[in-house]
Design a protein around this motif. Structure first.
Motif, PDB file in Angstrom:
ATOM      1  N   ILE A 123       0.861  -1.187   0.000  1.00  0.00           N
ATOM      2  CA  ILE A 123       0.000   0.000   0.000  1.00  0.00           C
ATOM      3  C   ILE A 123       0.898   1.237   0.000  1.00  0.00           C
ATOM      4  N   ASN A 124       0.342   2.379  -0.399  1.00  0.00           N
ATOM      5  CA  ASN A 124       1.094   3.628  -0.430  1.00  0.00           C
ATOM      6  C   ASN A 124       0.623   4.626   0.616  1.00  0.00           C
ATOM      7  N   HIS A 125      -0.611   4.455   1.060  1.00  0.00           N
ATOM      8  CA  HIS A 125      -1.160   5.424   2.006  1.00  0.00           C
ATOM      9  C   HIS A 125      -1.922   4.695   3.116  1.00  0.00           C
ATOM     10  N   GLU A 126      -1.916   5.296   4.280  1.00  0.00           N
ATOM     11  CA  GLU A 126      -2.680   4.738   5.388  1.00  0.00           C
ATOM     12  C   GLU A 126      -4.167   4.695   5.031  1.00  0.00           C
ATOM     13  N   GLY A 127      -4.846   3.661   5.483  1.00  0.00           N
ATOM     14  CA  GLY A 127      -6.259   3.506   5.170  1.00  0.00           C
ATOM     15  C   GLY A 127      -6.506   2.615   3.975  1.00  0.00           C
ATOM     16  N   GLU A 128      -5.449   2.364   3.166  1.00  0.00           N
ATOM     17  CA  GLU A 128      -5.581   1.438   2.041  1.00  0.00           C
ATOM     18  C   GLU A 128      -5.468   0.011   2.557  1.00  0.00           C
ATOM     19  N   ARG A 129      -5.883  -0.911   1.733  1.00  0.00           N
ATOM     20  CA  ARG A 129      -5.719  -2.318   2.081  1.00  0.00           C
ATOM     21  C   ARG A 129      -5.142  -3.049   0.867  1.00  0.00           C
ATOM     22  N   LEU A 130      -4.474  -4.168   1.132  1.00  0.00           N
ATOM     23  CA  LEU A 130      -3.942  -4.985   0.042  1.00  0.00           C
ATOM     24  C   LEU A 130      -5.104  -5.601  -0.723  1.00  0.00           C
ATOM     25  N   PRO A 131      -4.940  -5.831  -2.036  1.00  0.00           N
ATOM     26  CA  PRO A 131      -6.061  -6.267  -2.881  1.00  0.00           C
ATOM     27  C   PRO A 131      -6.756  -7.540  -2.413  1.00  0.00           C
ATOM     28  N   TYR A 132      -6.022  -8.436  -1.753  1.00  0.00           N
ATOM     29  CA  TYR A 132      -6.626  -9.705  -1.368  1.00  0.00           C
ATOM     30  C   TYR A 132      -7.283  -9.665   0.014  1.00  0.00           C
ATOM     31  N   GLN A 133      -7.133  -8.564   0.730  1.00  0.00           N
ATOM     32  CA  GLN A 133      -7.690  -8.473   2.071  1.00  0.00           C
ATOM     33  C   GLN A 133      -9.183  -8.160   2.017  1.00  0.00           C
ATOM     34  N   THR A 134      -9.946  -8.869   2.837  1.00  0.00           N
ATOM     35  CA  THR A 134     -11.396  -8.690   2.834  1.00  0.00           C
ATOM     36  C   THR A 134     -11.923  -8.120   4.142  1.00  0.00           C
TER      37      THR A 134
END
Length: 364
Positions: A123-134
């Protein structure tokens, strides 16, 4: 003044050259250190193969070694067992396992699997999630995904994760590739054992496990100890009983002997029907001399047992006939870490090549 400036420029240039040399030396040292670490990890992997009994234990220990040696936050090994994807080892909380064992369905990793190349996500910014995380935000913020292949056949994947963004930006991927290949090599090495663990069956008449049990689940108990005594015996007159009386009578002999021995030995000992008239007992943690007297009593007591002939339609005027088994025993010592299948093979060869009337207790 001019000379002073020239001198200062020379000093600055010299310091810059010195810093470059030092930097290169540090890089070389780091590379050498990484190689040494890689060799140590490989050695730990090889030790794991010998020290741990079951396949699952070995894979779990390998994962622990990777986490410790490379200071990785999370590491998960997932294998395809032919029917479904199974997490073989992970230090991630179980509530996240469902997502981790379904990464092959994620579009972001499909190309990685098809091309057999690693995939790095972050991730590049706080609050984002990795694509596979649900259902998670804070646990992992960067990950590297490695598809696993044996002889060009896809068998699963290994994923490492970090709680920091861009954690693997500067990591030496060649080292991780070596670790990945080591994981594959170990899994390939123990895949035969995995097969053996799953093919052990119960014998119909003795209700004992087949010989494969010794080499799989039984070995977990056996290898709690440095040495054990392996005993194999043969019912030398079983074929004669089958011919002279009935096969059902022979089966009754097997059932009676098996039942008697099971009641006479500790649950820590491994007792299996090895093959045909041959049976094996592994006295876990007991030295050979301590076993001999017990086996002598066992042999005498079994041979005193008389089994009534099993007749399908007995005639009233006929008297019942009784038969007893004759046994030939052979014993040897098994040392933890050696090939127990070679030990049992040696005992089997002795019994097969012994005089057909030999009924004794032999140490080899």
């Amino acid at each position: 003044m001019t000379y002073v400036l020239i001198l200062l420029v020379v000093i600055i240039i010299a310091l810059m050259v010195y810093n470059v040399i030092i930097y290169k030396r540090i890089r070389n040292f780091d590379n050498i250190n990484q190689k040494i670490t890689g060799l140590n990890v490989l050695q730990d992997f090889m030790n794991t193969i010998g020290e741990y009994s079951s396949v699952d234990e070995k894979i779990e220990k390998i994962n622990e070694i990777v986490i410790e040696k490379y200071n990785i936050k999370y590491s998960t090994i997932v294998m395809f067992d032919g029917a479904e994807y199974v997490i073989k080892a992970s230090n991630v909380q179980e509530q996240h396992w469902e997502a981790l064992r379904n990464l092959h369905n994620q579009d972001i990793f499909k190309d990685s699997i098809q091309t057999a190349t690693p995939k790095y996500v972050t991730i590049n910014h706080e609050g984002e999630r990795l694509p596979y995380q649900t259902m998670e935000f804070g646990r992992a913020k960067s990950a590297m995904f490695f598809p696993l292949y044996i002889d060009n056949i896809y068998i699963g994947y290994w994923i490492i994760e970090s709680g920091e963004p861009h954690a693997f930006d500067k990591i030496d991927t060649t080292i991780l590739e070596v670790v990945k290949e080591n994981i594959i090599s170990v899994y390939k090495t123990v895949s035969y054992q995995n097969t053996v663990e799953n093919i052990a069956r119960k014998d119909q008449f003795s209700e004992l496990n087949s010989a494969e049990y010794i080499y799989g689940k039984g070995k977990k108990t056996i290898d709690k100890y440095e040495t054990s005594t392996v005993c194999m015996f043969k019912i030398i007159n079983l074929e004669e009983i089958n011919k002279k009386y009935t096969r059902e009578t022979g089966n009754a002999i097997i059932t009676e002997i098996s039942s008697y021995i099971k009641e006479s030995i500790s649950s820590e000992y491994i007792f299996v029907r090895y093959m045909g008239p041959k049976f094996a007992i592994v006295f876990s943690g007991v030295d050979l001399q301590s076993v001999v007297e017990f086996v002598q009593d066992l042999k005498n007591n079994i041979e005193d047992i008389e089994i009534e002939e099993v007749v399908e339609q007995p005639k009233e005027e006929e008297e019942s006939r009784y038969v007893s088994a004759k046994l030939n025993f052979v014993l040897t010592t098994y040392y933890k870490g050696t090939a127990i299948e070679n030990v049992t093979k040696k005992l089997e060869e002795y019994l097969d090549n012994a005089d057909k009337n030999e009924s004794d207790i032999n140490n080899i």
